[in-house]
Write a protein that holds these residues in place. Structure first.
Motif, PDB file in Angstrom:
ATOM      1  N   ASN A 133      -3.060  17.471  12.702  1.00  0.00           N
ATOM      2  CA  ASN A 133      -4.093  17.349  12.400  1.00  0.00           C
ATOM      3  C   ASN A 133      -2.862  15.884  11.198  1.00  0.00           C
ATOM      4  OD1 ASN A 133      -5.422  19.346  12.289  1.00  0.00           O
ATOM      5  ND2 ASN A 133      -4.618  20.024  11.064  1.00  0.00           N
ATOM      6  N   VAL A 134      -1.812  15.689  11.628  1.00  0.00           N
ATOM      7  CA  VAL A 134      -1.782  14.657  11.391  1.00  0.00           C
ATOM      8  C   VAL A 134      -1.056  13.492  11.857  1.00  0.00           C
ATOM      9  CG1 VAL A 134       0.870  13.948   9.755  1.00  0.00           C
ATOM     10  CG2 VAL A 134       0.001  16.239   9.974  1.00  0.00           C
ATOM     11  N   LYS A 135      -2.096  12.111  11.663  1.00  0.00           N
ATOM     12  CA  LYS A 135      -2.133  10.927  12.173  1.00  0.00           C
ATOM     13  C   LYS A 135      -1.048   9.683  11.839  1.00  0.00           C
ATOM     14  CE  LYS A 135      -4.630   7.290  14.238  1.00  0.00           C
ATOM     15  NZ  LYS A 135      -5.942   7.367  14.376  1.00  0.00           N
ATOM     16  N   PRO A 136       0.091   9.245  12.666  1.00  0.00           N
ATOM     17  CA  PRO A 136       0.658   8.877  12.192  1.00  0.00           C
ATOM     18  C   PRO A 136       0.360   7.107  12.155  1.00  0.00           C
ATOM     19  CG  PRO A 136       1.952   9.057  13.979  1.00  0.00           C
ATOM     20  CD  PRO A 136       0.886  10.137  13.803  1.00  0.00           C
ATOM     21  N   VAL A 137       0.449   5.833  11.253  1.00  0.00           N
ATOM     22  CA  VAL A 137      -0.117   5.287  11.458  1.00  0.00           C
ATOM     23  C   VAL A 137       1.001   3.409  10.909  1.00  0.00           C
ATOM     24  CG1 VAL A 137      -2.829   5.889  11.385  1.00  0.00           C
ATOM     25  CG2 VAL A 137      -1.322   5.121   9.210  1.00  0.00           C
ATOM     26  N   ARG A 138       0.497   2.915  11.571  1.00  0.00           N
ATOM     27  CA  ARG A 138       1.283   1.636  11.128  1.00  0.00           C
ATOM     28  C   ARG A 138       0.278   0.729  10.211  1.00  0.00           C
ATOM     29  NH1 ARG A 138       6.150   1.419  11.026  1.00  0.00           N
ATOM     30  NH2 ARG A 138       6.509  -0.455  10.762  1.00  0.00           N
ATOM     31  N   ILE A 139       0.184   0.535   8.898  1.00  0.00           N
ATOM     32  CA  ILE A 139      -0.752  -0.768   7.806  1.00  0.00           C
ATOM     33  C   ILE A 139       0.106  -2.168   7.774  1.00  0.00           C
ATOM     34  CG2 ILE A 139      -1.695  -0.560   6.110  1.00  0.00           C
ATOM     35  CD1 ILE A 139      -1.592   2.280   5.901  1.00  0.00           C
ATOM     36  N   LYS A 140      -0.833  -2.766   7.979  1.00  0.00           N
ATOM     37  CA  LYS A 140      -0.329  -4.598   7.805  1.00  0.00           C
ATOM     38  C   LYS A 140      -0.283  -4.855   6.662  1.00  0.00           C
ATOM     39  CE  LYS A 140       0.051  -5.845  12.455  1.00  0.00           C
ATOM     40  NZ  LYS A 140       0.830  -6.305  12.425  1.00  0.00           N
ATOM     41  N   GLY A 141       0.980  -5.027   6.355  1.00  0.00           N
ATOM     42  CA  GLY A 141       1.312  -6.012   4.688  1.00  0.00           C
ATOM     43  C   GLY A 141       1.047  -6.737   4.823  1.00  0.00           C
ATOM     44  N   LEU A 142       1.968  -7.981   3.533  1.00  0.00           N
ATOM     45  CA  LEU A 142       2.549  -8.797   3.302  1.00  0.00           C
ATOM     46  C   LEU A 142       2.893  -9.601   4.310  1.00  0.00           C
ATOM     47  CD1 LEU A 142       1.605 -11.751   1.304  1.00  0.00           C
ATOM     48  CD2 LEU A 142       3.887 -10.309   0.273  1.00  0.00           C
ATOM     49  N   ALA A 143       4.407  -9.454   4.815  1.00  0.00           N
ATOM     50  CA  ALA A 143       4.392 -10.089   5.909  1.00  0.00           C
ATOM     51  C   ALA A 143       5.677  -8.795   6.756  1.00  0.00           C
ATOM     52  CB  ALA A 143       5.511 -10.552   5.578  1.00  0.00           C
ATOM     53  N   TRP A 144       5.255  -7.256   6.590  1.00  0.00           N
ATOM     54  CA  TRP A 144       5.625  -6.550   8.034  1.00  0.00           C
ATOM     55  C   TRP A 144       4.537  -4.997   7.940  1.00  0.00           C
ATOM     56  CZ3 TRP A 144       8.417  -7.911   3.545  1.00  0.00           C
ATOM     57  CH2 TRP A 144       8.621  -8.218   1.968  1.00  0.00           C
ATOM     58  N   ASP A 145       5.202  -4.147   8.242  1.00  0.00           N
ATOM     59  CA  ASP A 145       4.460  -3.054   8.342  1.00  0.00           C
ATOM     60  C   ASP A 145       4.401  -2.062   7.693  1.00  0.00           C
ATOM     61  OD1 ASP A 145       2.291  -3.996  10.489  1.00  0.00           O
ATOM     62  OD2 ASP A 145       3.268  -3.267  11.768  1.00  0.00           O
ATOM     63  N   ILE A 146       3.559  -1.027   7.060  1.00  0.00           N
ATOM     64  CA  ILE A 146       3.728  -0.179   6.260  1.00  0.00           C
ATOM     65  C   ILE A 146       3.240   1.320   6.904  1.00  0.00           C
ATOM     66  CG2 ILE A 146       2.767   1.289   4.132  1.00  0.00           C
ATOM     67  CD1 ILE A 146       2.444  -1.717   2.837  1.00  0.00           C
ATOM     68  N   ALA A 147       4.968   2.156   6.619  1.00  0.00           N
ATOM     69  CA  ALA A 147       4.252   3.096   7.550  1.00  0.00           C
ATOM     70  C   ALA A 147       3.766   4.372   7.015  1.00  0.00           C
ATOM     71  CB  ALA A 147       5.579   3.332   8.298  1.00  0.00           C
ATOM     72  N   ALA A 148       2.965   4.737   7.301  1.00  0.00           N
ATOM     73  CA  ALA A 148       2.075   5.785   7.076  1.00  0.00           C
ATOM     74  C   ALA A 148       1.728   7.255   7.394  1.00  0.00           C
ATOM     75  CB  ALA A 148       0.885   5.077   6.495  1.00  0.00           C
ATOM     76  N   ASP A 149       1.418   8.680   7.139  1.00  0.00           N
ATOM     77  CA  ASP A 149       0.934   9.532   7.693  1.00  0.00           C
ATOM     78  C   ASP A 149      -0.083   9.760   7.488  1.00  0.00           C
ATOM     79  OD1 ASP A 149       3.134   9.669   9.652  1.00  0.00           O
ATOM     80  OD2 ASP A 149       4.189  10.426   7.766  1.00  0.00           O
ATOM     81  N   ILE A 150      -1.145   9.971   8.126  1.00  0.00           N
ATOM     82  CA  ILE A 150      -2.342  10.826   7.121  1.00  0.00           C
ATOM     83  C   ILE A 150      -2.742  11.805   7.998  1.00  0.00           C
ATOM     84  CG2 ILE A 150      -5.097  10.079   7.774  1.00  0.00           C
ATOM     85  CD1 ILE A 150      -4.906   7.493   8.084  1.00  0.00           C
ATOM     86  N   TYR A 151      -3.076  12.800   6.982  1.00  0.00           N
ATOM     87  CA  TYR A 151      -3.577  14.064   7.174  1.00  0.00           C
ATOM     88  C   TYR A 151      -4.416  14.261   6.969  1.00  0.00           C
ATOM     89  CZ  TYR A 151       1.283  14.711   5.534  1.00  0.00           C
ATOM     90  OH  TYR A 151       3.188  14.469   5.984  1.00  0.00           O
ATOM     91  N   PHE A 152      -5.216  15.195   7.997  1.00  0.00           N
ATOM     92  CA  PHE A 152      -6.547  15.464   8.168  1.00  0.00           C
ATOM     93  C   PHE A 152      -6.871  16.662   7.855  1.00  0.00           C
ATOM     94  CE2 PHE A 152      -6.268  12.214  11.227  1.00  0.00           C
ATOM     95  CZ  PHE A 152      -6.590  11.434  10.314  1.00  0.00           C
ATOM     96  N   PRO A 153      -8.249  17.165   7.341  1.00  0.00           N
ATOM     97  CA  PRO A 153      -8.264  18.670   6.571  1.00  0.00           C
ATOM     98  C   PRO A 153      -8.810  19.429   7.973  1.00  0.00           C
ATOM     99  CG  PRO A 153     -10.324  17.041   5.593  1.00  0.00           C
ATOM    100  CD  PRO A 153      -8.581  16.018   6.639  1.00  0.00           C
ATOM    101  N   PRO A 154      -8.579  20.587   7.404  1.00  0.00           N
ATOM    102  CA  PRO A 154      -8.920  21.634   8.753  1.00  0.00           C
ATOM    103  C   PRO A 154     -10.662  21.864   9.538  1.00  0.00           C
ATOM    104  CG  PRO A 154      -7.945  22.602   7.336  1.00  0.00           C
ATOM    105  CD  PRO A 154      -8.029  21.768   6.664  1.00  0.00           C
ATOM    106  N   GLY A 155     -10.756  21.648  10.104  1.00  0.00           N
ATOM    107  CA  GLY A 155     -12.059  20.879  11.258  1.00  0.00           C
ATOM    108  C   GLY A 155     -12.432  19.728  10.757  1.00  0.00           C
ATOM    109  N   PHE A 156     -12.015  18.813  10.643  1.00  0.00           N
ATOM    110  CA  PHE A 156     -11.654  17.195  11.070  1.00  0.00           C
ATOM    111  C   PHE A 156     -12.819  17.006  11.570  1.00  0.00           C
ATOM    112  CE2 PHE A 156     -11.537  13.009  11.832  1.00  0.00           C
ATOM    113  CZ  PHE A 156     -11.204  12.073  10.521  1.00  0.00           C
ATOM    114  N   ASP A 157     -14.397  16.131  11.184  1.00  0.00           N
ATOM    115  CA  ASP A 157     -14.857  15.580  12.186  1.00  0.00           C
ATOM    116  C   ASP A 157     -15.171  13.951  11.132  1.00  0.00           C
ATOM    117  OD1 ASP A 157     -17.163  14.943  13.319  1.00  0.00           O
ATOM    118  OD2 ASP A 157     -18.364  16.463  12.108  1.00  0.00           O
ATOM    119  N   GLU A 158     -14.576  13.148  12.508  1.00  0.00           N
ATOM    120  CA  GLU A 158     -14.708  11.692  12.366  1.00  0.00           C
ATOM    121  C   GLU A 158     -15.798  10.930  11.716  1.00  0.00           C
ATOM    122  OE1 GLU A 158     -13.218   7.762  14.985  1.00  0.00           O
ATOM    123  OE2 GLU A 158     -11.958   9.173  14.022  1.00  0.00           O
TER     124      GLU A 158
END
Length: 155
Positions: A5-30
């Motif tokens: 239920n946790v997905k690591p992502v790289r987010i484009k910033g000004l000059a570098w990437d921002i690291a983030a983790d996205i936490y999804f609720p139980p039963g997540f439906d995209e």
């Protein structure tokens, strides 16, 4: 919550990437739209500490998608020199995270909130003042790090 239920992502910033983790609720439906909370870590911390593993996990269990990100110069995000506490970049990071979020099909753009813990709380307040896509704000022991840097720990 499992690691599924946790997905690591790289987010484009000004000059570098921002690291983030996205936490999804139980039963997540995209295919469904979810309210989102951006969780900002304390000064000198990282997403794996309170903003992610504590608040991210708990809020996801309540039905929110939660994004815990490492501020620029900190954690797994880019930026040099490392461990720099730059209020301008910290506030700007919220907008980069939102730029990424609004491209995701499961994000309800009308229900984006922020939660800031300690120093992240002060930055969350400042970001909410200028970032119109933020619709709700909460803090836990918010601290104004910019003011502390200018005036020190007096008064």
């Amino acid at each position: 919550m499992t690691d599924d239920n946790v997905k690591p992502v790289r987010i484009k910033g000004l000059a570098w990437d921002i690291a983030a983790d996205i936490y999804f609720p139980p039963g997540f439906d995209e295919t469904q739209k979810y309210p989102v909370i951006i969780s900002a870590h304390p000064t000198g911390s990282c997403k794996e500490q309170t903003s992610g593993t504590v608040y991210g996990t708990a809020l996801a269990r309540q039905g929110f998608v939660v994004v815990a990100f490492d501020a620029s110069f900190q954690g797994a995000s880019g930026g040099e020199p490392r461990f720099t506490e730059d209020p301008g970049f910290r506030v700007g990071d919220f907008s980069y995270v939102i730029d990424h979020l609004v491209t995701q099909p499961y994000v309800d753009e009308s229900r984006i909130g922020v939660l800031g813990i300690c120093g992240g709380g002060g930055y969350a307040v400042n970001a909410t003042m200028t970032e119109r896509r933020i619709k709700a704000l909460g803090t836990v022991a918010a601290a104004n790090v910019g003011r502390l840097m200018r005036e020190g720990f007096v008064d």
